[in-house]
Design a protein around this motif. Structure first.
Motif, PDB file in Angstrom:
ATOM      1  N   ALA A  14       0.829  -1.208   0.000  1.00 33.36           N
ATOM      2  CA  ALA A  14       0.000   0.000   0.000  1.00 33.36           C
ATOM      3  C   ALA A  14       0.863   1.257   0.000  1.00 33.36           C
ATOM      4  CB  ALA A  14      -0.927  -0.014   1.222  1.00 33.36           C
ATOM      5  N   LEU A  15       1.980   1.219   0.719  1.00 29.39           N
ATOM      6  CA  LEU A  15       2.896   2.364   0.725  1.00 29.39           C
ATOM      7  C   LEU A  15       3.498   2.580  -0.665  1.00 29.39           C
ATOM      8  CD1 LEU A  15       4.353   4.563   2.377  1.00 29.39           C
ATOM      9  CD2 LEU A  15       6.107   2.860   2.923  1.00 29.39           C
ATOM     10  N   ALA A  16       3.818   1.492  -1.336  1.00 26.03           N
ATOM     11  CA  ALA A  16       4.347   1.604  -2.703  1.00 26.03           C
ATOM     12  C   ALA A  16       3.322   2.253  -3.622  1.00 26.03           C
ATOM     13  CB  ALA A  16       4.748   0.227  -3.230  1.00 26.03           C
ATOM     14  N   ARG A  17       2.039   1.892  -3.458  1.00 22.61           N
ATOM     15  CA  ARG A  17       0.991   2.527  -4.270  1.00 22.61           C
ATOM     16  C   ARG A  17       0.867   4.001  -3.923  1.00 22.61           C
ATOM     17  NH1 ARG A  17      -1.580  -2.418  -3.047  1.00 22.61           N
ATOM     18  NH2 ARG A  17      -2.847  -1.447  -1.410  1.00 22.61           N
ATOM     19  N   GLU A  18       0.982   4.341  -2.632  1.00 22.73           N
ATOM     20  CA  GLU A  18       0.901   5.751  -2.220  1.00 22.73           C
ATOM     21  C   GLU A  18       2.005   6.582  -2.851  1.00 22.73           C
ATOM     22  OE1 GLU A  18      -1.096   5.577   2.274  1.00 22.73           O
ATOM     23  OE2 GLU A  18       1.077   5.806   2.050  1.00 22.73           O
ATOM     24  N   THR A  19       3.187   6.017  -2.922  1.00 23.56           N
ATOM     25  CA  THR A  19       4.330   6.769  -3.444  1.00 23.56           C
ATOM     26  C   THR A  19       4.500   6.629  -4.936  1.00 23.56           C
ATOM     27  OG1 THR A  19       5.824   4.899  -3.010  1.00 23.56           O
ATOM     28  CG2 THR A  19       5.578   6.544  -1.264  1.00 23.56           C
ATOM     29  N   GLY A  20       3.798   5.643  -5.532  1.00 25.66           N
ATOM     30  CA  GLY A  20       3.947   5.406  -6.962  1.00 25.66           C
ATOM     31  C   GLY A  20       5.318   4.867  -7.328  1.00 25.66           C
TER      32      GLY A  20
END
Length: 305
Positions: free
Chosen positions: A38-44
């Motif tokens: 989810a953090l990876a999706r937040e940061t792209g």
């Protein structure tokens, strides 16, 4: 950006596996994996990549973990500083080496309790290595630690230290040893005594030996300075002792000059936490008032390290 997810990413950068992060945070491995995804999706940005049967941080993940140290410290500071003028209240967890507790903490507790009765100080004895780990894990609020000039401590980036006092150490030997400048090479065949739960003593002793051209034979690992003295009197070896601390009968402390050995005591906290009112009330009283670090007033009866 969710700070909880940043905490998990930072933990992964230090612990090296999803399982270790899950165990340290009392989560399931799948939960940790989902939160970092989810953090990876937040940061792209892709933050982790396969590494055999495990995972490792990508270059972007490592950079974000480095930023997380400052981000989380800033969040802590903001949370704890919402009411900096409030009367200090709460439980303050202090851990440290015995002499630091005796010399620095105990003398201020009576006045601290009188002025701030809502502060509850809980004290535990730990050597620096133990205290640093507990601070990083947020199991302590304040650590009283030490290092030697010949074996300086290396702080985790999430910690910050204030030097409290310094004192010269010398070579503890039986009183029938010759006086005068110490020729360390003459102690090459002697047994040496070091601390049992911290590596700084042994590092300093090995550095002294290397500079004098020998490898010290270390046989005894003792935390109590009183017990170190008893071993010296009984003929079981020699060891480093504070020069300005009263010694028991049968022991004297010889001056070391080339090089000198200096112990410095520190108050160590997590970065960004020192404005929390209970912690600030204690650290402000521990902090030395002059540019030159004072020497400790060793209490009686004799202190333990």
């Amino acid at each position: 950006m969710d700070t909880r997810r940043l905490q998990l990413l930072l933990a992964l950068s230090r612990l090296g596996s999803m399982r270790a992060v899950a165990e340290s945070h009392h989560l399931t491995t799948s939960t940790v994996s989902a939160q970092i995804a989810a953090l990876a999706r937040e940061t792209g940005t892709r933050l982790i990549e396969p590494d055999g049967r495990r995972v490792r941080l990508t270059p972007a993940g490592r950079r974000l973990a480095d930023h997380a140290v400052e981000i989380l410290a800033a969040v802590d500071a903001a949370r704890l500083d919402l009411d900096p003028d409030a009367d200090p209240a709460g439980t303050l967890r202090v851990g440290g080496f015995a002499t630091g507790i005796r010399v620095s903490l105990l003398p201020i507790l009576t006045e601290l309790t009188r002025r701030h009765p809502a502060i509850d100080v809980v004290i535990s004895e730990y050597e620096p290595i133990e205290a640093f780990a507990m601070l990083v894990d947020d199991d302590l609020d304040l650590a009283l630690t030490y290092d030697y000039n010949l074996a300086p401590a290396s702080l985790n980036p999430v910690l910050e230290a204030v030097a409290l006092w310094s004192t010269a150490w010398g070579l503890g030997v039986p009183t029938d040893e010759p006086e005068g400048p110490v020729d360390l090479a003459s102690y090459a065949d002697r047994t040496w005594i070091v601390n049992s739960r911290n590596t700084a003593d042994e590092d300093a002793v090995r550095t002294l030996g290397a500079m004098a051209g020998f490898t010290p034979r270390i046989a005894h690992q003792i935390d109590s300075l009183d017990l170190v003295e008893e071993l010296i009197v009984a003929g079981y070896g020699v060891g480093l002792l504070p020069r300005d601390r009263p010694t028991s009968d049968g022991v004297k402390v010889l001056r070391l000059t080339d090089p000198t050995v200096v112990l410095t005591a520190y108050a160590v906290t997590r970065a960004g936490r020192s404005t929390w009112p209970p912690l600030r009330a204690v650290v402000d009283r521990l902090r030395p008032g002059a540019d030159d670090l004072p020497q400790p007033a060793w209490p009686r009866p004799q202190a333990r390290r």
